[in-house]
Scaffold this motif. Structure first.
Motif, PDB file in Angstrom:
ATOM      1  N   UNK A  28       4.045   5.979  -5.285  1.00 56.46           N
ATOM      2  CA  UNK A  28       4.215   6.099  -6.738  1.00 56.46           C
ATOM      3  C   UNK A  28       3.163   7.026  -7.351  1.00 56.46           C
ATOM      4  N   UNK A  29       2.014   7.140  -6.713  1.00 57.78           N
ATOM      5  CA  UNK A  29       0.955   7.983  -7.258  1.00 57.78           C
ATOM      6  C   UNK A  29       1.260   9.468  -7.108  1.00 57.78           C
ATOM      7  N   UNK A  30       2.053   9.853  -6.090  1.00 56.92           N
ATOM      8  CA  UNK A  30       2.324  11.272  -5.869  1.00 56.92           C
ATOM      9  C   UNK A  30       1.064  12.047  -5.565  1.00 56.92           C
ATOM     10  N   UNK A  31       0.338  11.627  -4.543  1.00 57.70           N
ATOM     11  CA  UNK A  31      -0.970  12.214  -4.251  1.00 57.70           C
ATOM     12  C   UNK A  31      -0.858  13.692  -3.918  1.00 57.70           C
ATOM     13  N   UNK A  80       5.638  16.031   0.363  1.00 52.83           N
ATOM     14  CA  UNK A  80       6.133  14.874   1.094  1.00 52.83           C
ATOM     15  C   UNK A  80       5.343  14.654   2.370  1.00 52.83           C
ATOM     16  N   UNK A  81       4.983  15.742   3.052  1.00 53.15           N
ATOM     17  CA  UNK A  81       4.186  15.611   4.274  1.00 53.15           C
ATOM     18  C   UNK A  81       2.806  15.027   3.978  1.00 53.15           C
ATOM     19  N   UNK A  82       2.149  15.565   2.959  1.00 57.41           N
ATOM     20  CA  UNK A  82       0.808  15.069   2.603  1.00 57.41           C
ATOM     21  C   UNK A  82       0.878  13.599   2.194  1.00 57.41           C
ATOM     22  N   UNK A  83       1.881  13.261   1.373  1.00 56.65           N
ATOM     23  CA  UNK A  83       2.036  11.852   0.972  1.00 56.65           C
ATOM     24  C   UNK A  83       2.248  10.971   2.192  1.00 56.65           C
ATOM     25  N   UNK A  84       3.055  11.441   3.136  1.00 51.89           N
ATOM     26  CA  UNK A  84       3.290  10.656   4.344  1.00 51.89           C
ATOM     27  C   UNK A  84       2.037  10.468   5.167  1.00 51.89           C
ATOM     28  N   UNK A  85       1.227  11.542   5.289  1.00 53.25           N
ATOM     29  CA  UNK A  85      -0.033  11.421   6.039  1.00 53.25           C
ATOM     30  C   UNK A  85      -0.973  10.424   5.374  1.00 53.25           C
ATOM     31  N   UNK A  86      -1.104  10.522   4.053  1.00 49.78           N
ATOM     32  CA  UNK A  86      -1.999   9.601   3.340  1.00 49.78           C
ATOM     33  C   UNK A  86      -1.499   8.158   3.475  1.00 49.78           C
ATOM     34  N   UNK A  87      -0.198   7.969   3.303  1.00 46.13           N
ATOM     35  CA  UNK A  87       0.360   6.614   3.415  1.00 46.13           C
ATOM     36  C   UNK A  87       0.156   6.052   4.812  1.00 46.13           C
ATOM     37  N   UNK A  88       0.423   6.857   5.825  1.00 43.15           N
ATOM     38  CA  UNK A  88       0.258   6.377   7.197  1.00 43.15           C
ATOM     39  C   UNK A  88      -1.193   6.019   7.480  1.00 43.15           C
ATOM     40  N   UNK A 103       0.835  -1.210   0.000  1.00 41.83           N
ATOM     41  CA  UNK A 103       0.000   0.000   0.000  1.00 41.83           C
ATOM     42  C   UNK A 103       0.867   1.256   0.000  1.00 41.83           C
ATOM     43  N   UNK A 104       1.895   1.264   0.836  1.00 46.54           N
ATOM     44  CA  UNK A 104       2.749   2.439   0.922  1.00 46.54           C
ATOM     45  C   UNK A 104       3.481   2.692  -0.408  1.00 46.54           C
TER      46      UNK A 104
END
Length: 458
Positions: free
Chosen positions: A156-159, A382-390, A150-151
């Protein structure tokens, strides 16, 4: 007619009978399991696919009959002395029949017992449906719902960058603002005023009763006196008092005269009233016009002493707390607290409904600003991607068991025969090519073996 006789023609053709009208229309078949889970409905589209499967079965069976006919004719020709070629043709046709029958058995065994005979390891889908569902759930959990998968996919999507580019478009920002306004109006409409008012009133009352205000008020008053911020209030009071005395001179003198003893002469009372009024007016005027007047200094000392008592004197602090509790518990104050929610609610709803309201304009501007930052700021992306991934990893790791059990329980709720029929309708046509390929490959293999055997024998 026994069961074997009923299934033999269908088996020879490699197919099943036409779906019942109830199944084709999506209604439950007679043996279908009734559960709270969604049914695996057999639709009209499935029935159409099943007709295509039946046509392919007829083609495969026709090819089997064709090679059987060739085998019979080739064998007759060989026995009649037609020549060596007849043996080659007979060998190829014989192997083609074997391949066709073997693949018919394999394909049929997926969905039912061939010829109705309960041979072990046949009717795999109906008999192993629950195990297949459990295996499918485990497979999905291990290969699609793992944190690393999932992560990696979300990274890879770069949300963050995509979201920024999307939000930076004014049309999209308008759409999000409208949707948020609709959601806000809906939430405020659903909430009952009485419930919210009770919660707000109880929260304010509990907060007020749990916090001692006297020390804070004392510190504030002390700072106000030290900064001289109260002087403007004193000036205002003195000015208003002077103006009132000037306007109501007669009333003041009448009040003094009315308080005089009855045995004093009236002219004496009048003189006393005039003197008291003049002295009172002089005192107020001096306090108003003289910043260093002793009365002002006395007021400063009183306020300083009161500020100190509010912070350190136990009795004063207790009296302030009692006054606070009495004030908060008064019905008038509770009514003000309750009515505040109604005013706030009406104001928010009105602002949410108005396209040009300050609330919606600020929300739109904030969205556009956020989109512009997200589109260009890599650290924010990077922060937003990290929040979504977490968040996604937390969901899949915490609820993976529930998700996979949904798969296995849903498959287990399907009726075995109904499920077999639906699956065959979707993949049965491709499976018939296995039978056709088996016939062709078997014939070629038989021809090769016969040729090699004769060549070695020669």
């Amino acid at each position: 007619m026994n069961r074997t006789e009923r299934e033999e023609p269908a088996a020879a053709g490699g197919g099943i009978s036409e779906a019942a009208p109830g199944a084709a229309s999506g209604t439950a078949a007679p043996g279908e399991r009734r559960t709270g889970l969604p049914s695996f409905a057999y639709t009209e589209a499935d029935a159409e696919k099943q007709r295509g499967v039946r046509r392919m079965k007829q083609t495969a069976t026709g090819l089997l009959l064709f090679v059987a006919l060739i085998f019979a004719l080739a064998t007759w020709a060989e026995n009649a002395g037609a020549g060596p070629w007849a043996g080659y043709v007979a060998a190829a046709a014989e192997a083609g029949m074997v391949g066709a029958l073997a693949d018919w058995f394999a394909v049929t065994a997926l969905f039912r017992h061939p010829l109705g005979i309960p041979i072990p390891h046949t009717a795999i889908i109906p008999s192993k449906k629950d195990q297949l569902g459990a295996s499918l759930g485990t497979f999905v959990g291990e290969n699609f719902l793992s944190g690393d998968v999932v992560r990696g996919r979300l990274r890879a999507l770069g949300i963050g960058a995509r979201l920024g580019a999307w939000l930076s478009d004014p049309a999209h920002a308008d759409r999000v603002t409208a949707e948020l306004s609709t959601a806000l109006r809906g939430a405020l409409t659903v909430l009952r005023d009485s419930d919210v008012q009770a919660v707000v009133g109880e929260a304010i009352t509990r907060r007020a009763n749990s916090v001692e205000i006297a020390p804070g008020v004392g510190k504030t008053l002390e700072k106000v006196v030290a900064d001289g911020a109260h002087h403007r209030a004193v000036d205002l009071v003195c000015s208003r008092a002077h103006d009132w005395l000037v306007t109501h001179a007669a009333s003041v003198m009448d009040a003094v005269e009315g308080g005089a003893p009855g045995w004093t002469p009236r002219f004496v009372d009048r003189k006393v009233g005039e003197r008291v009024y003049r002295e009172l007016l002089r005192f107020v005027t001096e306090v108003r016009d003289m910043p260093g007047h002793p009365a002002r200094g006395a007021l400063d000392r009183f306020l300083n002493d009161f500020a100190s008592d509010l912070q350190s004197d136990t009795e004063t602090r207790a009296r302030v707390e009692r006054l606070k509790s009495d004030l908060v518990s008064r019905p008038e104050v509770q009514d003000v607290i309750a009515s505040a929610w109604s005013s706030v609610r009406a104001m928010i709803i009105s602002a949410a409904e108005d396209d040009r309201s300050e609330l919606r304009l600020r929300a739109r501007a904030s969205l556009l600003s956020l989109g512009a930052r997200l589109a260009t700021d890599e650290r924010l992306q990077s922060k937003v991607d990290g929040w979504v991934e977490d968040a996604a990893v937390y969901v899949v790791t915490t609820y993976r068991g529930e998700i996979t059990s949904l798969i296995s329980e849903t498959v287990a709720s399907w009726d075995a025969e109904h499920t077999s029929r639906k699956i065959e309708a979707h993949i049965g046509r491709d499976l018939q090519f296995i039978r056709i390929n088996g016939t062709v490959v078997g014939a070629l293999a038989g021809l090769l073996i016969y040729t090699v055997a004769h060549a070695l024998g020669a």
